[in-house]
Scaffold this motif. Structure first.
Motif, PDB file in Angstrom:
ATOM      1  N   ALA A   4      25.379   4.589  25.708  1.00  0.00           N
ATOM      2  CA  ALA A   4      26.191   5.789  25.850  1.00  0.00           C
ATOM      3  C   ALA A   4      27.348   5.539  26.799  1.00  0.00           C
ATOM      4  CB  ALA A   4      25.333   6.954  26.350  1.00  0.00           C
ATOM      5  N   LEU A   5      27.074   4.841  27.886  1.00  0.00           N
ATOM      6  CA  LEU A   5      28.132   4.566  28.861  1.00  0.00           C
ATOM      7  C   LEU A   5      29.199   3.641  28.285  1.00  0.00           C
ATOM      8  CD1 LEU A   5      25.986   4.178  32.078  1.00  0.00           C
ATOM      9  CD2 LEU A   5      27.617   6.000  31.574  1.00  0.00           C
ATOM     10  N   TYR A   6      28.762   2.588  27.614  1.00  0.00           N
ATOM     11  CA  TYR A   6      29.739   1.671  27.011  1.00  0.00           C
ATOM     12  C   TYR A   6      30.602   2.396  25.987  1.00  0.00           C
ATOM     13  CZ  TYR A   6      27.321  -2.359  29.071  1.00  0.00           C
ATOM     14  OH  TYR A   6      26.778  -3.263  29.935  1.00  0.00           O
ATOM     15  N   ALA A   7      29.980   3.293  25.209  1.00  0.00           N
ATOM     16  CA  ALA A   7      30.724   4.001  24.171  1.00  0.00           C
ATOM     17  C   ALA A   7      31.645   5.072  24.754  1.00  0.00           C
ATOM     18  CB  ALA A   7      29.746   4.639  23.185  1.00  0.00           C
ATOM     19  N   ALA A   8      31.170   5.793  25.757  1.00  0.00           N
ATOM     20  CA  ALA A   8      31.931   6.919  26.284  1.00  0.00           C
ATOM     21  C   ALA A   8      32.992   6.509  27.303  1.00  0.00           C
ATOM     22  CB  ALA A   8      30.980   7.927  26.922  1.00  0.00           C
ATOM     23  N   VAL A  46      21.630  10.214  18.360  1.00  0.00           N
ATOM     24  CA  VAL A  46      21.047   9.223  17.460  1.00  0.00           C
ATOM     25  C   VAL A  46      20.978   7.824  18.049  1.00  0.00           C
ATOM     26  CG1 VAL A  46      21.722  10.476  15.371  1.00  0.00           C
ATOM     27  CG2 VAL A  46      23.231   8.738  16.296  1.00  0.00           C
ATOM     28  N   GLY A  47      21.604   7.610  19.178  1.00  0.00           N
ATOM     29  CA  GLY A  47      21.633   6.269  19.769  1.00  0.00           C
ATOM     30  C   GLY A  47      20.253   5.718  20.066  1.00  0.00           C
ATOM     31  N   GLY A  48      19.394   6.553  20.637  1.00  0.00           N
ATOM     32  CA  GLY A  48      18.040   6.104  20.959  1.00  0.00           C
ATOM     33  C   GLY A  48      17.250   5.723  19.718  1.00  0.00           C
ATOM     34  N   TYR A  49      17.355   6.563  18.692  1.00  0.00           N
ATOM     35  CA  TYR A  49      16.653   6.272  17.435  1.00  0.00           C
ATOM     36  C   TYR A  49      17.209   5.012  16.776  1.00  0.00           C
ATOM     37  CZ  TYR A  49      14.898  11.017  17.985  1.00  0.00           C
ATOM     38  OH  TYR A  49      14.317  12.144  18.469  1.00  0.00           O
ATOM     39  N   ALA A  50      18.526   4.888  16.793  1.00  0.00           N
ATOM     40  CA  ALA A  50      19.149   3.696  16.217  1.00  0.00           C
ATOM     41  C   ALA A  50      18.710   2.461  16.987  1.00  0.00           C
ATOM     42  CB  ALA A  50      20.672   3.823  16.230  1.00  0.00           C
ATOM     43  N   ILE A  52      15.847   1.991  18.575  1.00  0.00           N
ATOM     44  CA  ILE A  52      14.464   1.676  18.187  1.00  0.00           C
ATOM     45  C   ILE A  52      14.459   0.940  16.853  1.00  0.00           C
ATOM     46  CG2 ILE A  52      12.266   2.685  17.446  1.00  0.00           C
ATOM     47  CD1 ILE A  52      12.836   4.921  19.550  1.00  0.00           C
ATOM     48  N   LEU A  53      15.242   1.439  15.893  1.00  0.00           N
ATOM     49  CA  LEU A  53      15.300   0.781  14.583  1.00  0.00           C
ATOM     50  C   LEU A  53      15.886  -0.626  14.691  1.00  0.00           C
ATOM     51  CD1 LEU A  53      16.464   3.785  12.390  1.00  0.00           C
ATOM     52  CD2 LEU A  53      14.197   2.740  12.447  1.00  0.00           C
ATOM     53  N   LEU A  54      16.888  -0.800  15.553  1.00  0.00           N
ATOM     54  CA  LEU A  54      17.461  -2.139  15.744  1.00  0.00           C
ATOM     55  C   LEU A  54      16.455  -3.078  16.397  1.00  0.00           C
ATOM     56  CD1 LEU A  54      21.054  -1.140  16.844  1.00  0.00           C
ATOM     57  CD2 LEU A  54      20.463  -2.438  14.796  1.00  0.00           C
ATOM     58  N   ASP A  55      15.686  -2.577  17.348  1.00  0.00           N
ATOM     59  CA  ASP A  55      14.628  -3.394  17.959  1.00  0.00           C
ATOM     60  C   ASP A  55      13.599  -3.816  16.909  1.00  0.00           C
ATOM     61  OD1 ASP A  55      15.671  -3.401  20.515  1.00  0.00           O
ATOM     62  OD2 ASP A  55      14.358  -1.820  21.270  1.00  0.00           O
ATOM     63  N   LEU A  56      13.173  -2.871  16.085  1.00  0.00           N
ATOM     64  CA  LEU A  56      12.197  -3.185  15.030  1.00  0.00           C
ATOM     65  C   LEU A  56      12.763  -4.193  14.039  1.00  0.00           C
ATOM     66  CD1 LEU A  56      10.740   0.374  14.376  1.00  0.00           C
ATOM     67  CD2 LEU A  56       9.588  -1.542  15.498  1.00  0.00           C
ATOM     68  N   LYS A  57      14.031  -4.006  13.657  1.00  0.00           N
ATOM     69  CA  LYS A  57      14.687  -4.935  12.728  1.00  0.00           C
ATOM     70  C   LYS A  57      14.777  -6.324  13.347  1.00  0.00           C
ATOM     71  CE  LYS A  57      16.837  -5.316   8.789  1.00  0.00           C
ATOM     72  NZ  LYS A  57      16.098  -5.295   7.557  1.00  0.00           N
ATOM     73  N   SER A  58      15.083  -6.401  14.641  1.00  0.00           N
ATOM     74  CA  SER A  58      15.153  -7.693  15.330  1.00  0.00           C
ATOM     75  C   SER A  58      13.804  -8.394  15.301  1.00  0.00           C
ATOM     76  CB  SER A  58      15.584  -7.499  16.790  1.00  0.00           C
ATOM     77  OG  SER A  58      16.881  -6.984  16.864  1.00  0.00           O
ATOM     78  N   MET A  59      12.747  -7.650  15.605  1.00  0.00           N
ATOM     79  CA  MET A  59      11.406  -8.252  15.591  1.00  0.00           C
ATOM     80  C   MET A  59      11.013  -8.698  14.185  1.00  0.00           C
ATOM     81  SD  MET A  59       9.270  -6.082  18.425  1.00  0.00           S
ATOM     82  CE  MET A  59       9.722  -4.455  17.854  1.00  0.00           C
ATOM     83  N   THR A  79      28.469   0.456  18.590  1.00  0.00           N
ATOM     84  CA  THR A  79      27.439   1.389  19.063  1.00  0.00           C
ATOM     85  C   THR A  79      26.166   1.045  18.301  1.00  0.00           C
ATOM     86  OG1 THR A  79      27.808   3.072  17.362  1.00  0.00           O
ATOM     87  CG2 THR A  79      29.168   3.217  19.365  1.00  0.00           C
ATOM     88  N   PRO A  80      25.012   1.523  18.763  1.00  0.00           N
ATOM     89  CA  PRO A  80      23.791   1.263  17.994  1.00  0.00           C
ATOM     90  C   PRO A  80      23.915   1.716  16.538  1.00  0.00           C
ATOM     91  CG  PRO A  80      23.210   2.082  20.149  1.00  0.00           C
ATOM     92  CD  PRO A  80      24.703   2.189  20.035  1.00  0.00           C
ATOM     93  N   LEU A  81      24.587   2.843  16.324  1.00  0.00           N
ATOM     94  CA  LEU A  81      24.717   3.343  14.960  1.00  0.00           C
ATOM     95  C   LEU A  81      25.596   2.447  14.099  1.00  0.00           C
ATOM     96  CD1 LEU A  81      23.733   5.615  13.175  1.00  0.00           C
ATOM     97  CD2 LEU A  81      25.745   6.913  13.807  1.00  0.00           C
ATOM     98  N   THR A  82      26.695   1.923  14.645  1.00  0.00           N
ATOM     99  CA  THR A  82      27.554   1.041  13.840  1.00  0.00           C
ATOM    100  C   THR A  82      26.835  -0.268  13.532  1.00  0.00           C
ATOM    101  OG1 THR A  82      28.669   0.116  15.796  1.00  0.00           O
ATOM    102  CG2 THR A  82      29.714   2.010  14.715  1.00  0.00           C
ATOM    103  N   LEU A  83      26.046  -0.772  14.489  1.00  0.00           N
ATOM    104  CA  LEU A  83      25.288  -2.004  14.232  1.00  0.00           C
ATOM    105  C   LEU A  83      24.219  -1.770  13.167  1.00  0.00           C
ATOM    106  CD1 LEU A  83      24.839  -3.412  17.847  1.00  0.00           C
ATOM    107  CD2 LEU A  83      26.524  -4.060  16.134  1.00  0.00           C
TER     108      LEU A  83
END
Length: 137
Positions: A4-8, A46-50, A52-59, A79-83
């Motif tokens: 959030a900080l990096y994006a905002a 949605v950043g937090g949810y995104a 979590i999904l990115l962490d799961l995808k990485s694993m 942002t997590p959503l764009t990734l």
């Protein structure tokens, strides 16, 4: 929070060493109205949810879950959503299924309740008596 900080605040928060002073400043002066604009809203909603999904995808891909976080830190536009969108780019959504009518749903739930012993009257009576006698749930 870091995403959030990096994006905002891309001009003020550019690296890890600037994150924690920024969090401290924001927590001291937190105003919910500030969270309701632009990229900050995305990060909170949605950043937090995104993430979590990115962490799961990485694993799932045997990758380090910190890789995507480092990319967000380095790329001011990421942002997590764009990734997450990049991960699934070009994929099609499954065809939507028809929603059953209320009548069909009631018929299905009625049949389910008949075969589910947890919802049967004898099971309910047994569970109440067991809990009363033995103090269980």
């Amino acid at each position: 929070m870091k995403s959030a900080l990096y994006a905002a605040y891309p001009n003020q928060v550019k690296n890890e060493s600037e994150v924690y002073p920024a969090i401290t400043a924001l927590l001291k002066n937190d105003n919910p109205a500030y969270r309701a604009t632009g990229a900050v809203t995305e990060a909170y909603k949605v950043g937090g949810y995104a993430g979590i999904l990115l962490d799961l995808k990485s694993m799932e891909n045997n990758q380090d879950p910190n890789d995507w976080k480092n990319e967000v830190a380095k790329d001011g536009d990421a942002t997590p959503l764009t990734l997450l969108a990049k991960e699934y780019e070009g994929q099609t959504l499954p065809s939507p299924q028809t929603i059953p009518t209320k009548q069909a749903y009631k018929k299905w739930i009625g049949a389910y309740n008949k075969i589910d012993p947890i919802n049967s009257q004898p099971a309910i009576i047994f569970n109440v008596l067991y809990a009363w006698l033995y103090g269980g749930e």
